[in-house]
Design an enzyme around this catalytic site. Structure first.
Site, mmCIF file in Angstrom:
data_model
loop_
_atom_site.group_PDB
_atom_site.id
_atom_site.type_symbol
_atom_site.label_atom_id
_atom_site.label_comp_id
_atom_site.label_asym_id
_atom_site.label_seq_id
_atom_site.Cartn_x
_atom_site.Cartn_y
_atom_site.Cartn_z
ATOM 1 N N GLU A 158 34.258 77.477 37.119
ATOM 2 C CA GLU A 158 34.215 77.773 38.560
ATOM 3 C C GLU A 158 32.871 77.337 39.144
ATOM 4 O O GLU A 158 32.802 76.781 40.233
ATOM 5 C CB GLU A 158 34.375 79.289 38.817
ATOM 6 C CG GLU A 158 35.676 79.893 38.332
ATOM 7 C CD GLU A 158 35.587 80.401 36.894
ATOM 8 O OE1 GLU A 158 34.971 79.720 36.053
ATOM 9 O OE2 GLU A 158 36.144 81.477 36.626
ATOM 10 N N GLY A 200 43.349 81.188 -3.439
ATOM 11 C CA GLY A 200 44.434 80.464 -4.101
ATOM 12 C C GLY A 200 45.802 81.065 -3.795
ATOM 13 O O GLY A 200 46.008 81.706 -2.761
ATOM 14 N N THR A 242 49.853 83.997 -0.871
ATOM 15 C CA THR A 242 51.156 84.680 -0.971
ATOM 16 C C THR A 242 51.192 85.935 -0.098
ATOM 17 O O THR A 242 52.161 86.174 0.624
ATOM 18 C CB THR A 242 51.460 85.056 -2.445
ATOM 19 O OG1 THR A 242 51.612 83.847 -3.168
ATOM 20 C CG2 THR A 242 52.724 85.890 -2.564
HETATM 21 N N1 NAP Z 1 45.207 73.355 -4.143
HETATM 22 C C1 NAP Z 1 44.664 74.214 -3.313
HETATM 23 O O1 NAP Z 1 44.762 74.088 -2.093
HETATM 24 C C2 NAP Z 1 43.880 75.372 -3.867
HETATM 25 C C3 NAP Z 1 43.077 76.116 -2.995
HETATM 26 C C4 NAP Z 1 42.385 77.207 -3.513
HETATM 27 C C5 NAP Z 1 42.511 77.533 -4.856
HETATM 28 N N2 NAP Z 1 43.281 76.767 -5.648
HETATM 29 C C6 NAP Z 1 43.445 77.111 -7.063
HETATM 30 O O2 NAP Z 1 44.042 78.388 -7.112
HETATM 31 C C7 NAP Z 1 43.653 79.029 -8.329
HETATM 32 C C8 NAP Z 1 43.277 80.457 -8.032
HETATM 33 O O3 NAP Z 1 44.364 81.083 -7.390
HETATM 34 P P1 NAP Z 1 44.860 82.524 -7.811
HETATM 35 O O4 NAP Z 1 46.148 82.754 -7.151
HETATM 36 O O5 NAP Z 1 44.804 82.623 -9.284
HETATM 37 O O6 NAP Z 1 43.713 83.469 -7.279
HETATM 38 P P2 NAP Z 1 43.015 83.721 -5.864
HETATM 39 O O7 NAP Z 1 44.032 83.845 -4.806
HETATM 40 O O8 NAP Z 1 41.932 82.728 -5.678
HETATM 41 O O9 NAP Z 1 42.312 85.102 -6.157
HETATM 42 C C9 NAP Z 1 43.133 86.180 -6.474
HETATM 43 C C10 NAP Z 1 42.308 87.424 -6.583
HETATM 44 O O10 NAP Z 1 41.687 87.713 -5.337
HETATM 45 C C11 NAP Z 1 41.825 89.075 -5.036
HETATM 46 N N3 NAP Z 1 42.778 89.214 -3.912
HETATM 47 C C12 NAP Z 1 43.359 88.225 -3.202
HETATM 48 N N4 NAP Z 1 44.141 88.720 -2.225
HETATM 49 C C13 NAP Z 1 44.060 90.075 -2.343
HETATM 50 C C14 NAP Z 1 44.639 91.129 -1.633
HETATM 51 N N5 NAP Z 1 45.470 90.928 -0.578
HETATM 52 N N6 NAP Z 1 44.350 92.399 -2.019
HETATM 53 C C15 NAP Z 1 43.518 92.621 -3.070
HETATM 54 N N7 NAP Z 1 42.933 91.636 -3.781
HETATM 55 C C16 NAP Z 1 43.205 90.372 -3.409
HETATM 56 C C17 NAP Z 1 42.367 89.729 -6.291
HETATM 57 O O11 NAP Z 1 41.246 90.014 -7.089
HETATM 58 P P3 NAP Z 1 41.189 91.313 -8.087
HETATM 59 O O12 NAP Z 1 42.379 91.150 -8.981
HETATM 60 O O13 NAP Z 1 39.866 91.153 -8.764
HETATM 61 O O14 NAP Z 1 41.281 92.504 -7.230
HETATM 62 C C18 NAP Z 1 43.187 88.622 -6.901
HETATM 63 O O15 NAP Z 1 43.379 88.745 -8.285
HETATM 64 C C19 NAP Z 1 42.518 78.219 -8.881
HETATM 65 O O16 NAP Z 1 43.013 77.471 -9.988
HETATM 66 C C20 NAP Z 1 42.134 77.275 -7.778
HETATM 67 O O17 NAP Z 1 41.690 76.039 -8.299
HETATM 68 C C21 NAP Z 1 43.972 75.702 -5.189
#
Ligand code: NAP
Length: 336
Positions: free
Chosen positions: A54, A272, A277
């Site tokens: 404005e 990840g 999810t």
């Molecule tokens: N291609 C891609 O775009 C991409 C991007 C990122 C990562 N990645 C890959 O993904 C893999 C990791 O993924 P991931 O699924 O194993 O693990 P993540 O999502 O990185 O981490 C999961 C952890 O984070 C915590 N967390 C996440 N959301 C939560 C929620 N709503 N409430 C409580 N805690 C929560 C929990 O930790 P606690 O269990 O300690 O509580 C859970 O175990 C790696 O290999 C990485 O290289 C790929």
């Protein structure tokens, strides 16, 4: 008059769209001043802390204009922030009617309409408001839904994996795709990952010099991450059991409330799979940016780990597909 209002408001929206992300956390706003069916002045809000649309339009006015109509895409502000309240600039001897597209959802800036009416200036509101809200989705989501605008991003193989079964994910996509992610990061206030990604990938989570860096946010309930990880150089927000509980779905809402309290208008959820999810399952997301590379893994970590059936609707609208050499990115928006 009604059709003219739409015509001029569309021009004001075009003006607002000239702004880039330098205006954040403010909204993009455009303004026109019209006299006898002709645009005599226009302006847009260029950067945070700079003149509001404005003010630019008023400053650009030729001399001796009276009985003009102002078209503005957002209700003129009634508060003093970095600049004076816009309503103070609207002089009834120059402007006798103000046409507004959207009302300001920010409680600390709203109230402009009443102040304008008190000056005995006519006001018409809600002209092309759907269109004008679209240019400020993050701003409106933040103030109306009281949470940041959420973009989920992932890099995937053609068979839908985000990493090998051993966690290796560097690099699924090519350099051009990754550069586009750096740009996306530079447009977000915060970037969120789970603690497993922090440990396995040790990412820097920055824009690699493309623009401003988002604030890193890590979900680490037990606060067990090593301080030697790269993200600790960036003063990250660590979300721990101090606020989180044992229910991942509940935690999504708790996380968003926390980011809202910290004035974060947009967050990029980068993974990840576990983290993504629960955002997908809870329905708390606005856009999905999926980067696909021409690779097959056969098995690995999936982007989504809840078991669903085909008939479960995903409520997604395809918005855009882009090519990055042999990779492609697909952008979906969530339908509400
Ligand atoms: N291609 C891609 O775009 C991409 C991007 C990122 C990562 N990645 C890959 O993904 C893999 C990791 O993924 P991931 O699924 O194993 O693990 P993540 O999502 O990185 O981490 C999961 C952890 O984070 C915590 N967390 C996440 N959301 C939560 C929620 N709503 N409430 C409580 N805690 C929560 C929990 O930790 P606690 O269990 O300690 O509580 C859970 O175990 C790696 O290999 C990485 O290289 C790929």
């Amino acid at each position: 008059m009604k059709n003219n209002d739409k015509y001029f408001m569309k021009l004001a929206i075009k003006e607002a769209k000239k702004a880039n992300n330098e205006v954040f956390p403010n909204p993009k706003v455009g303004c026109l001043i019209v006299k006898d069916g002709k645009v005599v002045s226009k302006g847009f809000h260029k950067r945070f802390g700079g003149r509001h649309a404005e003010q630019v339009a008023i400053d650009n006015l030729p001399q001796n204009i009276t009985n003009a109509t102002m078209y503005v895409t957002l209700e003129p502000c009634a508060h003093k922030g970095k600049t004076a309240p816009c309503i103070d600039l609207i002089n009834p001897s120059i402007i006798n009617r103000v046409v507004i597209s959207s009302l300001d959802p920010n409680p600390s800036a709203s109230g402009g309409i009443n102040a304008i009416l008190n000056k005995k200036i006519l006001v018409t509101k809600n002209v092309c408001s759907i269109k004008s809200k679209k240019i400020n989705q993050r701003f409106f989501t933040y103030h109306e839904k009281k949470r940041p605008y959420i973009i989920i991003k992932a890099a995937l193989t053609l068979d839908g994996f985000i990493a090998e079964s051993n966690g290796v994910s560097k690099w699924i996509t090519n350099e051009k795709s990754r550069q586009s992610v750096h740009f996306l990061r530079s447009n977000c206030d915060a970037i969120l990952i789970g603690n497993k990604t922090a440990i396995i990938d040790n990412p820097s989570l920055d824009s690699h010099g493309t623009g401003k860096d988002p604030i890193p946010v890590i979900i680490d309930r037990s606060k067990s991450l090593k301080k030697s990880l790269k993200i600790f150089k960036k003063n990250p927000i660590i979300l721990s059991r101090d606020i989180l509980n044992n229910k991942p779905m509940d935690n999504v809402k708790i996380i968003l409330d926390e980011l809202y309290k910290r004035n974060i208008q947009s967050v990029l959820v980068e993974g990840g799979g576990f983290t993504i999810t629960h955002f997908l399952d809870s329905g708390f997301f606005d856009e999905l940016h999926l980067y696909y590379a021409p690779k097959f893994l056969g098995s690995g970590l999936s982007i989504f780990n809840t078991i669903k059936s085909i008939k479960d609707s995903s409520n997604l609208v395809l918005k855009k597909v882009d090519k990055f050499n042999s990779d492609f990115r697909v952008i979906y928006k969530r339908k509400y």
